[in-house]
Every structure is written in C-alpha cells, then in structure tokens.
Design an enzyme around this catalytic site. Structure first.
Site, PDB file in Angstrom:
ATOM      1  N   GLU A 136    -109.005 -22.831  42.180  1.00  0.00           N
ATOM      2  CA  GLU A 136    -109.398 -24.313  42.098  1.00  0.00           C
ATOM      3  C   GLU A 136    -109.019 -25.005  43.540  1.00  0.00           C
ATOM      4  OE1 GLU A 136    -106.975 -26.491  39.322  1.00  0.00           O
ATOM      5  OE2 GLU A 136    -107.679 -25.175  37.635  1.00  0.00           O
ATOM      6  N   GLN A 148    -116.195 -38.562  50.192  1.00  0.00           N
ATOM      7  CA  GLN A 148    -117.405 -37.830  51.065  1.00  0.00           C
ATOM      8  C   GLN A 148    -117.031 -36.465  51.265  1.00  0.00           C
ATOM      9  OE1 GLN A 148    -119.309 -39.871  54.267  1.00  0.00           O
ATOM     10  NE2 GLN A 148    -119.298 -38.283  55.557  1.00  0.00           N
ATOM     11  N   ASP A 149    -117.862 -35.405  51.221  1.00  0.00           N
ATOM     12  CA  ASP A 149    -117.660 -33.986  51.368  1.00  0.00           C
ATOM     13  C   ASP A 149    -118.487 -33.696  52.510  1.00  0.00           C
ATOM     14  OD1 ASP A 149    -117.363 -32.481  48.145  1.00  0.00           O
ATOM     15  OD2 ASP A 149    -115.986 -33.383  49.207  1.00  0.00           O
ATOM     16  N   ASN A 150    -117.879 -32.878  53.521  1.00  0.00           N
ATOM     17  CA  ASN A 150    -118.444 -32.650  54.761  1.00  0.00           C
ATOM     18  C   ASN A 150    -118.491 -31.063  54.694  1.00  0.00           C
ATOM     19  OD1 ASN A 150    -118.901 -35.299  55.424  1.00  0.00           O
ATOM     20  ND2 ASN A 150    -117.128 -35.203  56.883  1.00  0.00           N
ATOM     21  N   ARG A 181    -114.904 -28.820  67.940  1.00  0.00           N
ATOM     22  CA  ARG A 181    -115.297 -30.216  67.508  1.00  0.00           C
ATOM     23  C   ARG A 181    -114.067 -31.266  67.401  1.00  0.00           C
ATOM     24  NH1 ARG A 181    -120.550 -30.138  64.317  1.00  0.00           N
ATOM     25  NH2 ARG A 181    -121.097 -27.872  63.995  1.00  0.00           N
ATOM     26  N   HIS A 237    -111.537 -36.294  67.155  1.00  0.00           N
ATOM     27  CA  HIS A 237    -112.279 -37.554  66.412  1.00  0.00           C
ATOM     28  C   HIS A 237    -111.320 -38.036  65.648  1.00  0.00           C
ATOM     29  CE1 HIS A 237    -116.089 -34.903  67.106  1.00  0.00           C
ATOM     30  NE2 HIS A 237    -115.622 -35.348  68.119  1.00  0.00           N
ATOM     31  N   LYS A 272    -108.328 -36.666  55.611  1.00  0.00           N
ATOM     32  CA  LYS A 272    -109.147 -35.452  55.568  1.00  0.00           C
ATOM     33  C   LYS A 272    -108.268 -34.383  54.859  1.00  0.00           C
ATOM     34  CE  LYS A 272    -111.458 -36.753  59.589  1.00  0.00           C
ATOM     35  NZ  LYS A 272    -111.847 -36.848  61.186  1.00  0.00           N
ATOM     36  N   HIS A 325    -108.461 -35.571  64.739  1.00  0.00           N
ATOM     37  CA  HIS A 325    -108.676 -34.378  64.100  1.00  0.00           C
ATOM     38  C   HIS A 325    -109.653 -33.526  64.761  1.00  0.00           C
ATOM     39  CE1 HIS A 325    -110.890 -31.516  61.156  1.00  0.00           C
ATOM     40  NE2 HIS A 325    -109.851 -30.769  61.348  1.00  0.00           N
ATOM     41  N   TYR A 340    -114.695 -30.127  54.291  1.00  0.00           N
ATOM     42  CA  TYR A 340    -113.678 -31.120  54.192  1.00  0.00           C
ATOM     43  C   TYR A 340    -113.902 -32.462  53.324  1.00  0.00           C
ATOM     44  CZ  TYR A 340    -115.607 -32.776  58.584  1.00  0.00           C
ATOM     45  OH  TYR A 340    -116.439 -33.333  59.580  1.00  0.00           O
ATOM     46  N   LYS A 346    -121.180 -35.506  73.385  1.00  0.00           N
ATOM     47  CA  LYS A 346    -120.477 -36.440  73.038  1.00  0.00           C
ATOM     48  C   LYS A 346    -118.688 -36.159  73.352  1.00  0.00           C
ATOM     49  CE  LYS A 346    -119.072 -37.050  68.756  1.00  0.00           C
ATOM     50  NZ  LYS A 346    -119.024 -37.364  67.323  1.00  0.00           N
ATOM     51  N   ASP A 347    -118.559 -34.807  72.857  1.00  0.00           N
ATOM     52  CA  ASP A 347    -117.001 -34.444  73.166  1.00  0.00           C
ATOM     53  C   ASP A 347    -116.931 -34.266  74.815  1.00  0.00           C
ATOM     54  OD1 ASP A 347    -116.773 -32.665  69.921  1.00  0.00           O
ATOM     55  OD2 ASP A 347    -116.665 -34.978  70.601  1.00  0.00           O
TER      56      ASP A 347
HETATM   57  C1  LIG Z   1    -119.048 -36.638  60.837  1.00  0.00           C
HETATM   58  C2  LIG Z   1    -120.487 -37.023  60.483  1.00  0.00           C
HETATM   59  C3  LIG Z   1    -121.585 -36.814  61.422  1.00  0.00           C
HETATM   60  N1  LIG Z   1    -122.857 -37.186  60.798  1.00  0.00           N
HETATM   61  C4  LIG Z   1    -123.972 -36.751  61.795  1.00  0.00           C
HETATM   62  C5  LIG Z   1    -123.821 -37.570  63.086  1.00  0.00           C
HETATM   63  C6  LIG Z   1    -124.501 -36.545  63.949  1.00  0.00           C
HETATM   64  O1  LIG Z   1    -125.802 -36.977  64.019  1.00  0.00           O
HETATM   65  C7  LIG Z   1    -124.361 -35.276  63.263  1.00  0.00           C
HETATM   66  C8  LIG Z   1    -123.308 -34.243  63.771  1.00  0.00           C
HETATM   67  O2  LIG Z   1    -122.202 -35.355  63.813  1.00  0.00           O
HETATM   68  P1  LIG Z   1    -120.885 -34.965  65.019  1.00  0.00           P
HETATM   69  O3  LIG Z   1    -121.509 -34.211  66.324  1.00  0.00           O
HETATM   70  O4  LIG Z   1    -120.098 -36.174  65.165  1.00  0.00           O
HETATM   71  O5  LIG Z   1    -120.182 -33.721  64.105  1.00  0.00           O
HETATM   72  P2  LIG Z   1    -118.765 -33.421  64.450  1.00  0.00           P
HETATM   73  O6  LIG Z   1    -118.566 -33.018  66.072  1.00  0.00           O
HETATM   74  O7  LIG Z   1    -118.609 -32.224  63.452  1.00  0.00           O
HETATM   75  O8  LIG Z   1    -117.804 -34.327  64.109  1.00  0.00           O
HETATM   76  C9  LIG Z   1    -116.742 -34.339  63.127  1.00  0.00           C
HETATM   77  O9  LIG Z   1    -115.769 -33.550  63.915  1.00  0.00           O
HETATM   78  C10 LIG Z   1    -114.284 -33.572  63.611  1.00  0.00           C
HETATM   79  C11 LIG Z   1    -114.163 -32.187  63.152  1.00  0.00           C
HETATM   80  C12 LIG Z   1    -114.048 -34.436  62.369  1.00  0.00           C
HETATM   81  O10 LIG Z   1    -112.967 -34.398  61.925  1.00  0.00           O
HETATM   82  C13 LIG Z   1    -114.937 -35.461  62.096  1.00  0.00           C
HETATM   83  O11 LIG Z   1    -115.260 -35.650  60.762  1.00  0.00           O
HETATM   84  C14 LIG Z   1    -116.146 -35.813  62.664  1.00  0.00           C
HETATM   85  O12 LIG Z   1    -116.109 -36.486  63.867  1.00  0.00           O
HETATM   86  O13 LIG Z   1    -124.121 -35.414  61.798  1.00  0.00           O
HETATM   87  C15 LIG Z   1    -122.916 -37.620  59.479  1.00  0.00           C
HETATM   88  O14 LIG Z   1    -124.177 -38.097  59.123  1.00  0.00           O
HETATM   89  N2  LIG Z   1    -122.014 -38.097  58.725  1.00  0.00           N
HETATM   90  C16 LIG Z   1    -120.692 -37.647  59.053  1.00  0.00           C
HETATM   91  O15 LIG Z   1    -119.793 -37.688  58.469  1.00  0.00           O
END
Ligand SMILES: Cc1cn([C@H]2C[C@H](O)[C@@H](COP(=O)(O)OP(=O)(O)O[C@H]3O[C@H](C)C(=O)[C@H](O)[C@H]3O)O2)c(=O)[nH]c1=O
Length: 178
Positions: free
Chosen positions: A28, A47-49, A59, A62, A72, A119, A132, A168-169
């Site tokens: 589970e 929300q599930d990611n 990554r 954030h 999360k 995170h 997550y 971005k990062d």
């Molecule tokens: C986070 C997120 C992103 N997006 C879109 C926005 C961008 O067009 C694309 C990639 O986003 P990003 O580059 O911000 O993804 P990560 O670098 O994995 O960001 C995450 O990285 C670390 C690990 C985190 O804990 C956060 O959940 C989140 O910031 O997905 C969405 O549509 N919904 C979302 O919830």
C-alpha cells in the site's frame, strides 16, 4: 508501515510494509488513515506529480510561498535519488538546516516534507522516476527557490560527475526564503 523521526521534527521517513511472493511484491504505497495517524493530523493531498530524470539531474531547491505552500510525500519508484528537505520556517529552531536520505526503488522509503520546507533531489542512477503527492496546487506565481549548492545551507550532496540543472535552477538566488 514504519515511521522514523529525523533530526528535524516534522520531517518523517516512512517505510511501507512490502508483501513479497513468487510473483513479485505488493504494498500500500499510500493509506490515508495510516498516514494521518503517523503525522498526527488530517493531511489532504490535492495533486500527484511524477518526473523522470537522468543521472546527475538535480531538481531543487524549490518551494512555494504561502498561501500556496506545499507539503510533499515523496518517493522514488525507479532508480535512486538523494532527496533533501531544508527547513525554511523563520521561527524554527532548525531554520536553514537540512535532512537528506536516499530514496530508491530498492528501499521503498518515502519522505514526508511538510509545508515550510524547500525540497530537491539528485539522481544517482542512470535514470530515476520520482513520484509525490502535494497538499497544495502548483502555482508558479508563488514558486521560489535557492541554489542547490548555497554555502549557507551547505547540503552534503553525494559526489556525481556531472550535475545537470534546468535554466531556472542555474539562476537560483542565495538562501533567502522571504
Ligand atoms: C512542479 C510543477 C511543474 N509543472 C510544469 C512547469 C514546467 O513547465 C514543467 C517543469 O517544471 P519544473 O522545471 O519546475 O519541474 P521540477 O524542476 O521538477 O520542479 C519540482 O522540483 C522539486 C523536486 C519540487 O519539489 C517541486 O515539486 C517542483 O519545483 O512542469 C506543472 O505543470 N505542475 C507542477 O506541479
């Protein structure tokens, strides 16, 4: 499931019970009642990611500001990552401190990171899939971050040959959570 406390109260490591047999395994991966009991309050996820990354991808770090702050519940379902949460709650005795651990397909560990933490994770295997739940919706207007290698936080990341960051990062400011 087994709950392990960390040096920062509120950050919890969760190990689900895994049932193995000749077919494979069952667990589970989330049970609302068990999770709420472990955390000590009702937590609602909205929300599930799911992301997939190659080795060396980092990554983070954030977070989203109030009123969009996200709790999360994170896990790695394929491969392995070094996952880190940083306490960014100004009133916290652990402000600026971090907890990191390996989450992997092998260890099935999950990490509960409440609102008030930044995170990020670093991929340790050729690829890793990361899944997550979040307690609030994504809202880019409230998205903030700071550099993975900020010396104020000084996260002890595992050695990886080539760190891969999003544009971005690459531009994250210094540790500033205001
Ligand atoms: C986070 C997120 C992103 N997006 C879109 C926005 C961008 O067009 C694309 C990639 O986003 P990003 O580059 O911000 O993804 P990560 O670098 O994995 O960001 C995450 O990285 C670390 C690990 C985190 O804990 C956060 O959940 C989140 O910031 O997905 C969405 O549509 N919904 C979302 O919830």
């Amino acid at each position: 499931m087994k709950i392990t406390a960390t040096k920062i109260p509120d950050l919890l490591i969760i190990e689900p019970k895994v049932f193995r047999d000749e077919r494979g395994f069952f667990m589970e991966s989330f049970n609302q009642a068990c999770f709420n009991e472990s955390v000590g309050k009702e937590i609602l996820f909205v929300q599930d990611n799911h992301s997939k990354s190659s080795k060396g991808v980092l990554r983070g770090m954030h977070y989203q500001l109030e009123p969009a702050a996200q709790g999360k519940l994170v896990r790695c379902t394929s491969g392995a990552v070094f996952d880190v949460a940083v306490d960014i709650r100004p009133q916290s005795n652990n402000y600026g401190e971090w907890v990191g651990l390996i989450l992997s397909e092998e260890n099935n560990l999950q990490f509960w990171i409440p609102e008030g933490f930044a995170h990020g994770f670093l991929v340790l295997t050729e690829t890793a899939e990361f899944m997550y739940k979040t307690t609030n919706y994504y809202n880019p207007l409230y998205e903030r971050g700071f550099a993975w290698n900020d010396s104020h936080v000084d996260i002890d990341w595992p050695e990886v040959e080539n760190i891969v960051l999003s544009d971005k990062d690459k531009l994250q400011p210094l540790f500033d959570t205001k």
